[in-house]
Design a protein around this motif. Structure first.
Motif, short mmCIF file in Angstrom:
data_model
loop_
_atom_site.label_atom_id
_atom_site.label_comp_id
_atom_site.label_asym_id
_atom_site.label_seq_id
_atom_site.Cartn_x
_atom_site.Cartn_y
_atom_site.Cartn_z
N ALA A 25 -11.21 -2.90 0.40
CA ALA A 25 -11.88 -1.70 0.04
C ALA A 25 -11.15 -0.69 -0.63
O ALA A 25 -12.34 0.23 -1.33
CB ALA A 25 -11.22 -1.23 1.08
N ALA A 26 -10.58 -0.35 -1.09
CA ALA A 26 -9.96 0.90 -2.14
C ALA A 26 -9.97 -0.20 -3.37
O ALA A 26 -9.78 1.17 -4.64
CB ALA A 26 -8.91 1.47 -1.78
N GLY A 27 -10.34 -1.09 -3.97
CA GLY A 27 -9.87 -1.48 -5.42
C GLY A 27 -8.78 -1.18 -5.59
O GLY A 27 -8.46 -1.40 -6.79
N ILE A 28 -7.42 -2.04 -4.92
CA ILE A 28 -6.13 -1.61 -6.11
C ILE A 28 -5.72 -3.00 -5.69
O ILE A 28 -6.18 -3.84 -5.14
CB ILE A 28 -5.34 -0.37 -5.20
CG1 ILE A 28 -5.17 -0.84 -3.20
CG2 ILE A 28 -5.86 1.28 -4.57
CD1 ILE A 28 -4.47 0.01 -2.74
N SER A 29 -4.62 -2.63 -6.43
CA SER A 29 -3.64 -4.48 -6.92
C SER A 29 -2.39 -4.14 -5.84
O SER A 29 -2.29 -3.84 -4.51
CB SER A 29 -3.25 -4.30 -7.92
OG SER A 29 -2.23 -3.60 -8.28
N ASN A 30 -2.82 -5.88 -5.62
CA ASN A 30 -1.13 -5.93 -4.38
C ASN A 30 0.03 -5.42 -5.00
O ASN A 30 0.67 -5.00 -4.25
CB ASN A 30 -0.86 -7.48 -4.20
CG ASN A 30 -0.26 -7.77 -3.50
OD1 ASN A 30 0.10 -6.79 -2.89
ND2 ASN A 30 0.08 -9.69 -3.63
N TYR A 31 0.34 -5.16 -6.17
CA TYR A 31 1.02 -4.84 -6.55
C TYR A 31 1.07 -3.68 -6.00
O TYR A 31 2.25 -2.63 -5.76
CB TYR A 31 0.84 -4.17 -8.38
CG TYR A 31 2.70 -3.94 -9.01
CD1 TYR A 31 3.41 -3.92 -8.70
CD2 TYR A 31 2.39 -2.60 -9.52
CE1 TYR A 31 4.73 -4.04 -9.66
CE2 TYR A 31 3.33 -1.66 -10.09
CZ TYR A 31 4.95 -2.31 -10.36
OH TYR A 31 5.96 -1.86 -10.64
N GLU A 35 4.41 -1.30 -4.28
CA GLU A 35 4.72 0.27 -3.84
C GLU A 35 4.75 0.09 -2.69
O GLU A 35 5.94 1.39 -2.56
CB GLU A 35 4.43 0.66 -5.50
CG GLU A 35 4.80 -0.04 -6.49
CD GLU A 35 4.09 1.19 -7.61
OE1 GLU A 35 3.14 0.98 -7.95
OE2 GLU A 35 4.70 0.76 -8.76
N MET A 36 4.15 1.43 -2.53
CA MET A 36 3.71 2.13 -1.03
C MET A 36 4.86 1.31 0.19
O MET A 36 5.11 2.23 0.78
CB MET A 36 2.72 2.26 -0.40
CG MET A 36 2.10 2.45 -1.59
SD MET A 36 -0.11 2.96 -1.70
CE MET A 36 -0.55 1.55 -0.65
N THR A 37 4.98 0.02 0.04
CA THR A 37 5.36 -0.53 0.66
C THR A 37 7.11 -0.06 1.08
O THR A 37 7.58 -0.34 1.74
CB THR A 37 6.08 -1.82 1.41
OG1 THR A 37 4.48 -2.80 1.44
CG2 THR A 37 6.12 -3.12 2.16
N ARG A 38 7.47 -0.16 -0.35
CA ARG A 38 9.02 0.28 -0.90
C ARG A 38 8.74 1.71 -0.77
O ARG A 38 9.90 2.60 -1.55
CB ARG A 38 9.30 -0.37 -2.02
CG ARG A 38 9.63 -1.62 -1.97
CD ARG A 38 10.14 -2.25 -3.36
NE ARG A 38 9.42 -2.53 -4.67
CZ ARG A 38 8.19 -3.02 -4.94
NH1 ARG A 38 8.00 -3.17 -4.89
NH2 ARG A 38 7.75 -2.59 -6.02
N ILE A 42 3.48 6.21 -6.46
CA ILE A 42 1.51 6.16 -7.04
C ILE A 42 0.96 6.70 -7.26
O ILE A 42 1.59 8.05 -6.70
CB ILE A 42 1.17 5.16 -5.53
CG1 ILE A 42 0.48 6.44 -4.60
CG2 ILE A 42 1.73 4.28 -5.34
CD1 ILE A 42 -0.67 5.71 -3.37
N THR A 43 0.45 6.94 -8.28
CA THR A 43 -0.33 7.73 -9.23
C THR A 43 -1.51 8.21 -7.58
O THR A 43 -1.50 7.86 -6.62
CB THR A 43 -1.70 7.18 -9.10
OG1 THR A 43 -2.41 6.64 -9.56
CG2 THR A 43 -0.53 6.11 -10.84
N VAL A 44 -1.98 9.64 -8.63
CA VAL A 44 -3.22 10.24 -8.01
C VAL A 44 -4.66 10.37 -7.38
O VAL A 44 -5.13 9.68 -6.38
CB VAL A 44 -3.99 11.96 -8.03
CG1 VAL A 44 -4.05 13.02 -7.95
CG2 VAL A 44 -1.94 12.66 -8.12
N GLU A 45 -4.12 8.99 -8.94
CA GLU A 45 -6.17 8.27 -8.77
C GLU A 45 -5.86 7.45 -7.20
O GLU A 45 -6.88 7.21 -6.84
CB GLU A 45 -6.49 7.61 -10.15
CG GLU A 45 -7.87 6.93 -9.85
CD GLU A 45 -7.38 6.12 -11.81
OE1 GLU A 45 -8.49 5.57 -12.14
OE2 GLU A 45 -6.26 5.73 -12.22
N THR A 46 -4.96 6.32 -7.09
CA THR A 46 -4.86 6.02 -6.05
C THR A 46 -4.97 6.29 -5.20
O THR A 46 -5.44 5.98 -3.90
CB THR A 46 -3.93 5.02 -6.78
OG1 THR A 46 -3.29 4.41 -8.05
CG2 THR A 46 -3.72 3.72 -4.95
#
Length: 69
Positions: A25-31, A35-38, A42-46
């Motif tokens: 939905a957001a067009g973001i990667s598994n990576y 990162e968020m799980t840890r 993350i970037t402001v863009e993300t």
């Protein structure tokens, strides 16, 4: 100060959405999800992409916590 994405994970549960669905939905990667799980930065863009996909604000998905927590 550290960052916590607990609010995001709760939001996903409330919306019955899995992390994979958020990726799509957001067009973001598994990576980025990893990162968020840890609780890494993350970037402001993300953040913007996630907020747009979930129709929420940054305050709805993350919070800053003190180092002692």
């Amino acid at each position: 100060m550290n960052i916590s994405y607990k609010k995001l994970w709760k939001l996903l549960i409330d919306r019955d959405m899995k992390k994979k669905g958020l990726e799509k939905a957001a067009g973001i990667s598994n990576y980025v999800i990893s990162e968020m799980t840890r609780n890494e930065n993350i970037t402001v863009e993300t953040v913007g992409k996630i907020c747009k996909a979930l129709n929420c604000t940054p305050n709805d998905m993350l919070e800053f916590v003190s180092d002692s927590e």
